[in-house]
Scaffold this motif. Sequence first.
Motif, short mmCIF file in Angstrom:
data_model
loop_
_atom_site.label_atom_id
_atom_site.label_comp_id
_atom_site.label_asym_id
_atom_site.label_seq_id
_atom_site.Cartn_x
_atom_site.Cartn_y
_atom_site.Cartn_z
N ASN A 1 8.61 -0.18 14.59
CA ASN A 1 8.92 -1.27 15.50
C ASN A 1 8.21 -2.52 15.00
OD1 ASN A 1 6.22 -1.03 16.41
ND2 ASN A 1 6.82 0.31 18.12
N CYS A 2 8.01 -3.51 15.86
CA CYS A 2 7.45 -4.77 15.41
C CYS A 2 5.97 -4.68 15.04
CB CYS A 2 7.62 -5.83 16.49
SG CYS A 2 9.35 -6.23 16.84
N SER A 3 5.28 -3.63 15.51
CA SER A 3 3.83 -3.61 15.35
C SER A 3 3.28 -2.29 14.80
CB SER A 3 3.15 -3.90 16.68
OG SER A 3 3.55 -2.97 17.67
N SER A 4 4.09 -1.27 14.68
CA SER A 4 3.57 0.04 14.27
C SER A 4 4.60 0.81 13.46
CB SER A 4 3.16 0.88 15.49
OG SER A 4 2.11 0.27 16.21
N ILE A 5 4.10 1.83 12.76
CA ILE A 5 4.92 2.76 11.99
C ILE A 5 4.68 4.15 12.56
CG2 ILE A 5 5.41 3.68 9.69
CD1 ILE A 5 3.76 1.12 8.70
N TYR A 6 5.76 4.90 12.74
CA TYR A 6 5.67 6.27 13.26
C TYR A 6 6.32 7.22 12.28
CZ TYR A 6 4.65 3.92 17.68
OH TYR A 6 4.11 3.13 18.66
N THR A 7 5.63 8.30 11.95
CA THR A 7 6.23 9.36 11.17
C THR A 7 6.19 10.64 12.00
OG1 THR A 7 4.18 10.11 10.11
CG2 THR A 7 5.38 8.30 9.05
N TYR A 8 7.14 11.51 11.73
CA TYR A 8 7.17 12.77 12.48
C TYR A 8 7.86 13.85 11.67
CZ TYR A 8 12.03 11.51 13.75
OH TYR A 8 13.36 11.17 13.74
N ASP A 9 7.51 15.09 12.02
CA ASP A 9 8.20 16.24 11.48
C ASP A 9 8.63 17.11 12.65
OD1 ASP A 9 5.82 17.46 12.27
OD2 ASP A 9 5.02 17.59 10.24
N TRP B 1 0.84 -1.19 0.00
CA TRP B 1 0.00 0.00 0.00
C TRP B 1 0.87 1.24 0.00
CZ3 TRP B 1 1.51 2.73 4.18
CH2 TRP B 1 1.92 2.05 5.33
N GLN B 2 0.27 2.38 -0.31
CA GLN B 2 0.94 3.66 -0.15
C GLN B 2 -0.09 4.72 0.19
OE1 GLN B 2 2.86 4.35 -3.99
NE2 GLN B 2 1.33 5.91 -4.49
N ILE B 3 0.31 5.68 1.01
CA ILE B 3 -0.58 6.76 1.42
C ILE B 3 0.21 8.07 1.38
CG2 ILE B 3 -2.09 5.36 2.88
CD1 ILE B 3 -0.46 6.23 5.29
N SER B 4 -0.51 9.16 1.25
CA SER B 4 0.10 10.49 1.26
C SER B 4 0.12 11.01 2.69
CB SER B 4 -0.67 11.45 0.37
OG SER B 4 -0.63 11.04 -0.98
N ILE B 5 1.26 11.53 3.13
CA ILE B 5 1.39 12.09 4.47
C ILE B 5 2.17 13.40 4.39
CG2 ILE B 5 1.36 9.79 5.53
CD1 ILE B 5 4.39 10.09 5.94
N LYS B 6 2.34 14.07 5.51
CA LYS B 6 3.08 15.32 5.55
C LYS B 6 4.16 15.26 6.62
CE LYS B 6 -0.66 18.20 3.78
NZ LYS B 6 -1.53 19.39 4.03
N SER B 7 4.96 14.20 6.61
CA SER B 7 6.04 14.03 7.57
C SER B 7 7.36 13.87 6.84
CB SER B 7 5.79 12.81 8.46
OG SER B 7 4.62 12.95 9.23
N ASN B 8 8.44 14.15 7.57
CA ASN B 8 9.77 14.09 6.97
C ASN B 8 10.57 12.87 7.39
OD1 ASN B 8 9.34 16.69 5.81
ND2 ASN B 8 9.87 17.63 7.78
N THR C 1 7.80 -6.32 7.20
CA THR C 1 7.62 -5.48 6.02
C THR C 1 8.66 -4.36 6.00
OG1 THR C 1 6.01 -4.05 7.16
CG2 THR C 1 5.14 -5.93 5.93
N LEU C 2 8.93 -3.89 4.79
CA LEU C 2 9.80 -2.73 4.58
C LEU C 2 8.94 -1.50 4.38
CD1 LEU C 2 12.22 -4.34 1.97
CD2 LEU C 2 12.78 -3.82 4.34
N ILE C 3 9.33 -0.40 5.03
CA ILE C 3 8.58 0.84 4.95
C ILE C 3 9.48 1.92 4.37
CG2 ILE C 3 7.22 2.54 6.23
CD1 ILE C 3 6.02 -0.27 6.28
N SER C 4 8.96 2.64 3.37
CA SER C 4 9.72 3.74 2.78
C SER C 4 8.93 5.04 2.87
CB SER C 4 10.07 3.45 1.31
OG SER C 4 8.94 3.60 0.49
N LEU C 5 9.66 6.14 2.94
CA LEU C 5 9.07 7.47 2.93
C LEU C 5 9.81 8.29 1.90
CD1 LEU C 5 7.21 9.68 4.01
CD2 LEU C 5 8.89 10.12 5.83
N GLU C 6 9.07 8.75 0.89
CA GLU C 6 9.67 9.53 -0.18
C GLU C 6 8.67 10.56 -0.69
OE1 GLU C 6 11.91 8.92 -4.50
OE2 GLU C 6 10.84 7.26 -3.56
N LYS C 7 9.07 11.85 -0.62
CA LYS C 7 8.25 12.93 -1.17
C LYS C 7 6.81 12.86 -0.66
CE LYS C 7 11.01 13.39 -5.37
NZ LYS C 7 11.04 13.33 -6.86
N ASP C 8 6.67 12.77 0.67
CA ASP C 8 5.36 12.76 1.33
C ASP C 8 4.51 11.53 1.00
OD1 ASP C 8 5.95 15.22 2.46
OD2 ASP C 8 5.00 16.36 0.87
N VAL C 9 5.14 10.47 0.52
CA VAL C 9 4.42 9.22 0.25
C VAL C 9 5.01 8.11 1.12
CG1 VAL C 9 3.83 7.46 -1.46
CG2 VAL C 9 3.83 9.88 -2.10
#
Length: 264
Positions: A34-42, A22-29, A243-251
Amino acid sequence: MRWLLFISVLLFSTSNLPVKNWQISIKSNHVVGNCSSIYTYDQNKIYRYSPEGKLLFDFNSSKYGDITSLDCQNPLKILVFFEDLQQFILLDNTLSLIDGPFLLGNLSVSQTSLIRLSSDGNAIWTLDEFERSITKVDFGGNHLIKINLNSQEFSPDESIVDIHESENRLLLLSDSRVHILDNTGTYAKSRNVNADETYHNISCDRLLQLNKDSIFTYDLTLNKLNSYPRPSTNSSWTTCGNTLISLEKDVLSSYSSNNQPTHE
């Protein structure tokens, strides 16, 4: 089987491309996991997502300063560090304030650029780059362990970029090596970090490394290593469970793969 594998000898099949879940649009940098969650922050906002990309909770940290880093390895006690004001706070798994702010000066900790929570959640590990030392300090200001980075086991020109305590071991990740110590701070051994880029981190007992073309994740508990072709060269990466998680250009994107682990 050696405890850690030299990544330079590994080969992978380019047919095992990571599959985007999946992919979603966000506004984090920034992104961590961790084993159960994803955290984004600015600068002042933190968001917690499920492994499926659903937004669960958020937190506004503007009253405490600008966020430098977020340590989420203990899912029930999230450490948020504000380097400019030399303080940190603790959040629970709903991103509600548990305690803080803790002023590092009140814990007799000098200027530091890196803080990580201990595995039991009752102390912090702090890096003093000027003194070249790492200290474990509890929340009462008691200094429990001190590691001298000027000792012969450490190179004078390497920089520590991450600290990770898990069970009975302490991992110090530098820009060139992984140092393996026990949880009393006694040195055991080191292994080279063989990546063309210095981007690497430790999440959920997985060491993640990147080079120009590939992603490597090494499971420190199971002694297994996976290698994947890298879908993008401009993104930040972390792991959330398998799973692998990537953050690129607010995606924000999630990837999985059927690639089999490579064993030594």
